[in-house]
Motif scaffolding. Structure first.
Motif, short mmCIF file in Angstrom:
data_model
loop_
_atom_site.label_atom_id
_atom_site.label_comp_id
_atom_site.label_asym_id
_atom_site.label_seq_id
_atom_site.Cartn_x
_atom_site.Cartn_y
_atom_site.Cartn_z
N HIS A 71 27.55 49.79 -18.33
CA HIS A 71 27.57 50.23 -16.95
C HIS A 71 28.63 51.26 -16.74
O HIS A 71 29.73 51.17 -17.30
CB HIS A 71 27.74 49.05 -15.99
N ARG A 72 28.31 52.28 -15.99
CA ARG A 72 29.31 53.29 -15.69
C ARG A 72 30.20 52.77 -14.57
O ARG A 72 29.81 51.90 -13.81
CB ARG A 72 28.63 54.58 -15.26
N ARG A 73 31.36 53.33 -14.50
CA ARG A 73 32.30 52.83 -13.49
C ARG A 73 31.74 52.95 -12.09
O ARG A 73 32.03 52.15 -11.22
CB ARG A 73 33.60 53.62 -13.59
N ASP A 74 30.91 53.97 -11.87
CA ASP A 74 30.41 54.19 -10.52
C ASP A 74 29.03 53.56 -10.30
O ASP A 74 28.38 53.83 -9.32
CB ASP A 74 30.35 55.68 -10.22
N CYS A 75 28.55 52.80 -11.26
CA CYS A 75 27.24 52.16 -11.11
C CYS A 75 27.41 50.65 -10.98
O CYS A 75 28.48 50.11 -11.14
CB CYS A 75 26.38 52.44 -12.33
N GLY A 76 26.28 49.98 -10.71
CA GLY A 76 26.32 48.52 -10.62
C GLY A 76 26.63 47.90 -11.96
O GLY A 76 26.65 48.55 -12.98
N MET A 77 26.87 46.64 -11.96
CA MET A 77 27.24 45.92 -13.18
C MET A 77 25.99 45.44 -13.89
O MET A 77 25.04 45.04 -13.27
CB MET A 77 28.06 44.69 -12.81
N LEU A 78 26.01 45.48 -15.18
CA LEU A 78 24.93 44.82 -15.90
C LEU A 78 25.52 43.86 -16.93
O LEU A 78 25.72 42.70 -16.64
CB LEU A 78 23.99 45.82 -16.57
N LEU A 79 25.84 44.35 -18.08
CA LEU A 79 26.34 43.45 -19.12
C LEU A 79 27.85 43.53 -19.14
O LEU A 79 28.42 44.60 -19.30
CB LEU A 79 25.76 43.86 -20.48
N ASN A 80 28.49 42.41 -18.98
CA ASN A 80 29.96 42.44 -18.92
C ASN A 80 30.53 41.12 -19.42
O ASN A 80 29.81 40.27 -19.93
CB ASN A 80 30.42 42.75 -17.49
N GLU A 81 31.83 40.99 -19.28
CA GLU A 81 32.54 39.85 -19.87
C GLU A 81 32.75 38.70 -18.86
O GLU A 81 33.51 37.78 -19.14
CB GLU A 81 33.90 40.30 -20.41
N THR A 82 32.10 38.77 -17.71
CA THR A 82 32.30 37.71 -16.71
C THR A 82 31.76 36.38 -17.25
O THR A 82 30.58 36.30 -17.61
CB THR A 82 31.58 38.06 -15.39
N PRO A 83 32.59 35.35 -17.31
CA PRO A 83 32.13 34.08 -17.90
C PRO A 83 31.19 33.32 -16.96
O PRO A 83 31.32 33.41 -15.74
CB PRO A 83 33.43 33.30 -18.10
N ILE A 84 30.30 32.56 -17.56
CA ILE A 84 29.33 31.81 -16.76
C ILE A 84 29.99 30.62 -16.05
O ILE A 84 29.48 30.11 -15.07
CB ILE A 84 28.13 31.37 -17.63
N PHE A 85 31.14 30.20 -16.54
CA PHE A 85 31.92 29.18 -15.83
C PHE A 85 33.40 29.42 -16.12
O PHE A 85 33.75 30.23 -17.01
CB PHE A 85 31.49 27.76 -16.22
N GLU A 86 34.23 28.75 -15.42
CA GLU A 86 35.68 28.95 -15.51
C GLU A 86 36.20 28.59 -16.93
O GLU A 86 36.14 27.43 -17.35
CB GLU A 86 36.33 28.06 -14.44
N PRO A 87 36.71 29.58 -17.68
CA PRO A 87 37.14 29.32 -19.07
C PRO A 87 38.22 28.26 -19.21
O PRO A 87 38.29 27.57 -20.23
CB PRO A 87 37.67 30.68 -19.54
N SER A 88 39.07 28.11 -18.18
CA SER A 88 40.16 27.14 -18.29
C SER A 88 39.62 25.71 -18.44
O SER A 88 40.30 24.84 -18.98
CB SER A 88 41.10 27.23 -17.08
N LEU A 89 38.38 25.48 -18.01
CA LEU A 89 37.80 24.14 -18.17
C LEU A 89 37.76 23.74 -19.65
O LEU A 89 37.98 22.56 -19.99
CB LEU A 89 36.37 24.11 -17.61
N LEU A 90 37.51 24.70 -20.51
CA LEU A 90 37.46 24.41 -21.95
C LEU A 90 38.86 24.22 -22.51
O LEU A 90 39.11 23.32 -23.31
CB LEU A 90 36.78 25.55 -22.71
N GLN A 91 39.76 25.09 -22.08
CA GLN A 91 41.12 25.06 -22.63
C GLN A 91 41.86 23.79 -22.18
O GLN A 91 42.75 23.31 -22.87
CB GLN A 91 41.90 26.31 -22.21
N GLU A 92 41.48 23.28 -21.01
CA GLU A 92 42.20 22.13 -20.47
C GLU A 92 41.56 20.79 -20.84
O GLU A 92 41.93 19.75 -20.29
CB GLU A 92 42.26 22.25 -18.93
N LEU A 93 40.60 20.81 -21.75
CA LEU A 93 40.00 19.53 -22.17
C LEU A 93 41.06 18.67 -22.84
O LEU A 93 41.93 19.18 -23.56
CB LEU A 93 38.86 19.78 -23.17
#
Ligand SMILES: CC(C)(COP(=O)(O)OP(=O)(O)OC[C@H]1O[C@@H](n2cnc3c(N)ncnc32)[C@H](O)[C@@H]1OP(=O)(O)O)[C@@H](O)C(=O)NCCC(=O)NCCS
Length: 260
Positions: A71-93
């Motif tokens: 995705h270009r900076r001025d366009c909508g988002m497509l593929l990115n690094e946004t996690p499907i759930f909060e990553p700290s849930l895994l780290q705090e197990l």
């Protein structure tokens, strides 16, 4: 530097825009067959093209143009690094309450040399996520738009905990598993967990990753206050799941399939 790029916007679902960026082969200063990624590093590519990021240039190696889904900076988002759930849930197990032995010891925060255990993100589409899933079952031909739409739906629901193990040297997904939480009226409006799509890439089996995934999701379901966690598996995998305390139910699993 002749970078010829254009965005092709395609409307996908309600709001997601898929943007394909094509970069002319003429970007190469030398041979027209030299991969772009050999000539320029990610940082240079990003600054030359105005893209946010590049994903798996190699996937498109055989095409006349490099078609980076990005995705270009001025366009909508497509593929990115946004996690499907909060990553700290895994780290705090609470890994100390894990009952399965690991030798050598590994954990969600240290899954092994060059590996990381984390929630799925849409950029994993080009890191071989479907290639791993296809070692479990038929995946069909899924486009980035379909994937993103489904991802957004799952993320919005807050009930899908899709985890992946990434080989950070190869930037490839090597294992995945999913915990789904299901909401009930019974048992005082309780929640139950379901484990689905546990698969480790055949080149990475036997490295305790299957054990790591199932242990992590089982602990996660506890942390999320599920009253039970269930899964369906073939008879050949019963012994594997017994390691984590799963037992075969006296109930019969029934299904009704709807052919297309
Ligand atoms: C089943 C699967 C996930 C196991 O992953 P893996 O990373 O190879 O397994 P691990 O290295 O974590 O092995 C863990 C332990 O389980 C054992 N094990 C692995 N597969 C097993 C199986 N099918 N049945 C019984 N035990 C098994 C190993 O011997 C090992 O035992 P140990 O801890 O006593 O040494 C993997 O083989 C796979 O992806 N299979 C194909 C897809 C599949 O069938 N998924 C399950 C869907 S229900």
């Amino acid at each position: 530097m002749n970078v010829n790029h254009k965005c092709i916007k395609r409307t996908c679902g309600e709001r997601v825009e898929a943007i394909t960026l094509s970069i002319s082969w003429s970007v190469h200063s030398g041979s027209s067959k030299t991969p772009l990624s050999n000539t320029l590093d990610d940082h240079q590519l990003i600054s030359y093209t105005g893209c946010h990021s590049f994903i798996s240039l190699w996937e498109y190696f055989t095409r006349p143009f490099f078609g980076c889904v990005c995705h270009r900076r001025d366009c909508g988002m497509l593929l990115n690094e946004t996690p499907i759930f909060e990553p700290s849930l895994l780290q705090e197990l609470d890994w100390s309450s894990n009952t399965v032995p690991f030798s050598p010891p590994i954990s969600p925060s240290s899954p092994g040399e060059g590996l990381v255990l984390r929630p799925l993100c849409t950029a994993d589409f080009h890191r071989g996520f479907f290639k791993v899933l296809s070692q479990l079952t038929t995946t069909g031909d899924v486009t980035p738009e379909q994937f993103t739409k489904k991802f957004d739906h799952m993320k919005k629901s807050g009930d899908y905990y899709v985890v992946v193990v990434e080989d950070t040297n190869l930037r490839r997904i090597v294992a995945t598993a999913t915990l789904i939480t299901e909401h009930k009226f019974i048992h005082s409006c309780a929640k139950r967990g379901r484990v689905e799509e546990v698969v480790v890439s055949d080149v990475c089996r036997g490295k305790q990753l299957g054990k790591l995934l199932v242990s992590a999701l089982t602990l996660l379901s506890k942390k999320l206050e599920c009253y039970k966690i269930t899964l369906e598996c073939s008879p050949t995998n019963v012994a594997f799941y017994q390691k984590f305390g799963y037992t075969a139910s006296h109930e019969t699993y029934m299904q009704c399939r709807f052919p297309n």
